[in-house]
Scaffold this motif. Structure first.
Motif, short mmCIF file in Angstrom:
data_model
loop_
_atom_site.label_atom_id
_atom_site.label_comp_id
_atom_site.label_asym_id
_atom_site.label_seq_id
_atom_site.Cartn_x
_atom_site.Cartn_y
_atom_site.Cartn_z
N UNK A 62 0.85 -1.19 0.00
CA UNK A 62 0.00 0.00 0.00
C UNK A 62 0.89 1.23 0.00
N UNK A 63 0.40 2.30 -0.60
CA UNK A 63 1.13 3.56 -0.62
C UNK A 63 1.04 4.26 0.74
N UNK A 64 1.98 5.15 1.00
CA UNK A 64 1.84 6.03 2.16
C UNK A 64 3.00 6.07 3.12
N UNK A 65 3.78 4.97 3.27
CA UNK A 65 4.84 4.99 4.28
C UNK A 65 4.26 5.31 5.64
N UNK A 66 4.62 6.44 6.20
CA UNK A 66 4.10 6.85 7.50
C UNK A 66 2.66 7.33 7.47
N UNK A 67 2.02 7.30 6.30
CA UNK A 67 0.62 7.72 6.20
C UNK A 67 -0.34 6.54 6.06
N UNK A 68 0.13 5.35 6.33
CA UNK A 68 -0.73 4.17 6.13
C UNK A 68 -1.75 4.01 7.25
N UNK A 103 -7.17 2.22 12.07
CA UNK A 103 -6.04 2.72 12.86
C UNK A 103 -5.00 3.30 11.92
N UNK A 104 -4.34 4.35 12.34
CA UNK A 104 -3.21 4.88 11.58
C UNK A 104 -1.95 4.17 12.05
N UNK A 105 -1.28 3.52 11.12
CA UNK A 105 -0.05 2.80 11.45
C UNK A 105 1.05 3.78 11.86
N UNK A 106 1.07 4.93 11.21
CA UNK A 106 2.07 5.95 11.52
C UNK A 106 1.41 7.23 11.99
N UNK A 107 1.61 8.30 11.22
CA UNK A 107 1.14 9.63 11.63
C UNK A 107 -0.37 9.74 11.63
N UNK A 108 -0.90 10.48 12.58
CA UNK A 108 -2.33 10.79 12.63
C UNK A 108 -2.56 12.29 12.61
N UNK A 109 -1.82 13.03 13.43
CA UNK A 109 -2.04 14.47 13.59
C UNK A 109 -1.34 15.22 12.46
N UNK A 110 -2.08 16.08 11.78
CA UNK A 110 -1.62 16.66 10.51
C UNK A 110 -1.35 18.16 10.57
N UNK A 111 -0.83 18.63 11.70
CA UNK A 111 -0.52 20.06 11.80
C UNK A 111 0.45 20.49 10.71
N UNK A 112 1.51 19.73 10.50
CA UNK A 112 2.52 20.15 9.53
C UNK A 112 2.00 20.10 8.10
N UNK A 129 -8.96 8.44 8.21
CA UNK A 129 -7.63 7.84 8.33
C UNK A 129 -6.60 8.53 7.46
N UNK A 130 -5.36 8.50 7.92
CA UNK A 130 -4.27 9.18 7.21
C UNK A 130 -4.02 8.60 5.82
N UNK A 131 -4.39 7.34 5.62
CA UNK A 131 -4.22 6.72 4.31
C UNK A 131 -4.89 7.53 3.21
N UNK A 132 -5.95 8.23 3.56
CA UNK A 132 -6.68 9.00 2.54
C UNK A 132 -5.84 10.14 1.98
N UNK A 133 -4.95 10.70 2.79
CA UNK A 133 -4.05 11.73 2.28
C UNK A 133 -3.07 11.12 1.28
N UNK A 134 -2.50 9.96 1.63
CA UNK A 134 -1.60 9.27 0.70
C UNK A 134 -2.32 8.91 -0.59
#
Length: 467
Positions: A36-42, A53-62, A220-225
């Motif tokens: 799956x794509x995303x690395x830390x965004x999976x 669940x977010x495998x890596x990052x969840x909070x998207x301030x940056x 989920x963060x995957x959606x950004x990836x």
């Protein structure tokens, strides 16, 4: 498909590099070794079926603050803000609440209200020109920095940011609450809080809470990836999963951008000896031990005010947090670790239930199970928490690195975030994304500006490649 550029690795930096190259008219192929794509965004179902669940990052301030991402109009990405960006519970007094509004946050700090306004509040008021400078420590600097007000803000920020967090805490803050909230922010750096520039990491994070908030991606963060991959394909690029690149000789393109760690790069290419030696000296920081839970309801916080916080810093006073981080830096496991906890359900009810994650810092490559110490810290502020647990999923450094080889020894920061490596990431160079190999660029979190979902490393590598 004949391509102009190949991007290896689909973390945030690799994805941004691929999109920026494609926007410039290059034919781009994105290769990802995972399924799956995303690395830390999976994102994945780590505990129970149907729970995201977010495998890596969840909070998207940056992601909202970054010059590489904030102007991208991505389809299917909706940011959800919790009522509070962050909170810092304490044992014998009300929790410190970090609001979107800097003034309201300062008012809750009593005698330290002025100190908060003069540090984190001032950085937030400086706005995107200051953020752009901090995320682009090497040129070209953003034009807004030339304004006198921006120059003054940068100088003031730098004077405080250079200090160890423990030093700034004692010099600028007088209350337990003020010092604790600074330490909780600074401990995101994975450094001993007695080290230089730890104040800078903490103040920058706190400033983003006021400037853009600390949201999550709805669903989920995957959606950004996935949205970045969709944008790449919309521009005519190709993206492939399940393709591991072991040697650069496998690739046939004028431009190659690598979202990989220095260790992986060393194994992929025949490099000039001097550069290879410098790259081999790159140091990785502590690892993390991460837990995900499925709960039968919200966490039963003793202080109900923190229920609306997306992120919580658990560890008590500045002195307690500093001791925990010093233990980790010395290669030991703290019995009362600083715990960074995220409750996505405070912002996003679409993830299937009450999912929760937390991690603590551990020595790089640790094999120690930290489940009990992490849950003890949660129980300290939320008695009865364990009774809410339906299922749990643990990932130590080995599991994290297996899921994402960039996380060497569980180091989610892409390398030690010390002052020395802030200047040499991964080697000292005015353009560290460029390698000695013609047309080959690095863009992972091991390049400036370091970790976070900001995509700036990929943006810089693409900018150099397009020259």
């Amino acid at each position: 498909m004949s391509v102009d550029a190949v991007v290896v690795g689909s973390g945030p930096n690799g994805l941004v590099a691929a999109v920026k190259l494609a926007e410039a008219g290059r034919r781009v192929l994105l290769l990802e070794a995972a399924d799956a794509f995303g690395g830390g965004l999976r994102s994945a179902e780590l505990t129970l079926p149907g729970l995201v669940h977010d495998v890596g990052a969840t909070v998207m301030a940056m992601a909202l603050a970054s010059p590489a991402l904030r102007d991208l109009k991505l389809k299917g990405v909706e940011y959800a803000h919790p009522p509070l960006p962050a909170a810092h519970p304490l044992d014998d007094r009300p929790a410190v609440l970090v609001h979107r509004d800097a003034g309201r946050t300062a008012a809750g700090l009593g005698r330290d209200a002025a100190a908060w306004r003069a540090t984190a509040g001032a950085a937030a008021r400086a706005g995107f020109p200051l953020v752009d400078l901090l995320l682009r420590p090497l040129g070209p600097w953003p034009a807004g920095l030339a304004r006198p007000s921006a120059l003054v803000a940068a100088a003031r920020f730098g004077a405080a940011a250079a200090l160890p967090a423990t030093t700034l805490g004692r010099l600028a803050f007088r209350t337990v609450e003020g010092r604790a909230v600074l330490a909780g922010m600074a401990a995101h750096s994975l450094l001993d809080l007695r080290a230089p520039i730890t104040s800078g990491y903490g103040l920058m994070l706190a400033a983003t809470a006021h400037l853009v908030g600390w949201p999550v991606v709805k669903g989920g963060s995957q959606r950004l990836a996935d949205a970045l991959v969709a944008r790449l394909r919309e521009l005519g690029g190709e993206a492939v999963t399940g393709h591991r690149v072991r040697r650069l000789a496998e690739l046939d393109a004028e431009t190659v951008v690598l979202d990989v760690s220095p260790r992986q790069f060393l194994g992929m290419a025949d490099l000039p000896p001097a550069y290879r030696d410098r790259l081999a000296r790159f140091r990785h920081g502590p690892g993390v031990f991460k837990l995900d839970w499925a709960l039968d309801g919200p966490v039963p916080w003793r202080d109900p005010a923190v229920a609306g916080a997306g992120t919580l810093h658990l560890g008590g006073t500045m002195e307690e947090i500093a001791l925990s981080e010093a233990e980790t830096a010395a290669g030991r496991h703290s019995p009362r670790p600083y715990v960074l906890l995220v409750q996505p359900y405070a912002a996003d009810p679409t993830r299937g239930g009450h999912t929760l994650w937390a991690y603590c810092h551990v020595p790089n490559g640790s094999t120690v199970d930290m489940t009990a110490p992490i849950e003890a810290q949660i129980e300290r502020y939320a008695p009865g928490f364990r009774e809410r647990v339906l299922a749990r999923h643990a990932m130590g450094p080995a599991e994290l690195e297996a899921a994402n080889p960039n996380l060497v020894g569980g180091d989610i920061g892409g390398g030690l975030a010390s002052l020395g490596q802030f200047l040499k990431r991964p080697v000292w160079s005015p353009a560290p994304w460029r390698t000695p190999l013609r047309g080959v660029f690095l863009c992972s979190a091991s390049t400036p500006p370091g970790p976070g979902v900001h995509g700036v490393g990929g943006w810089q590598a693409a900018r150099l490649a397009l020259r």
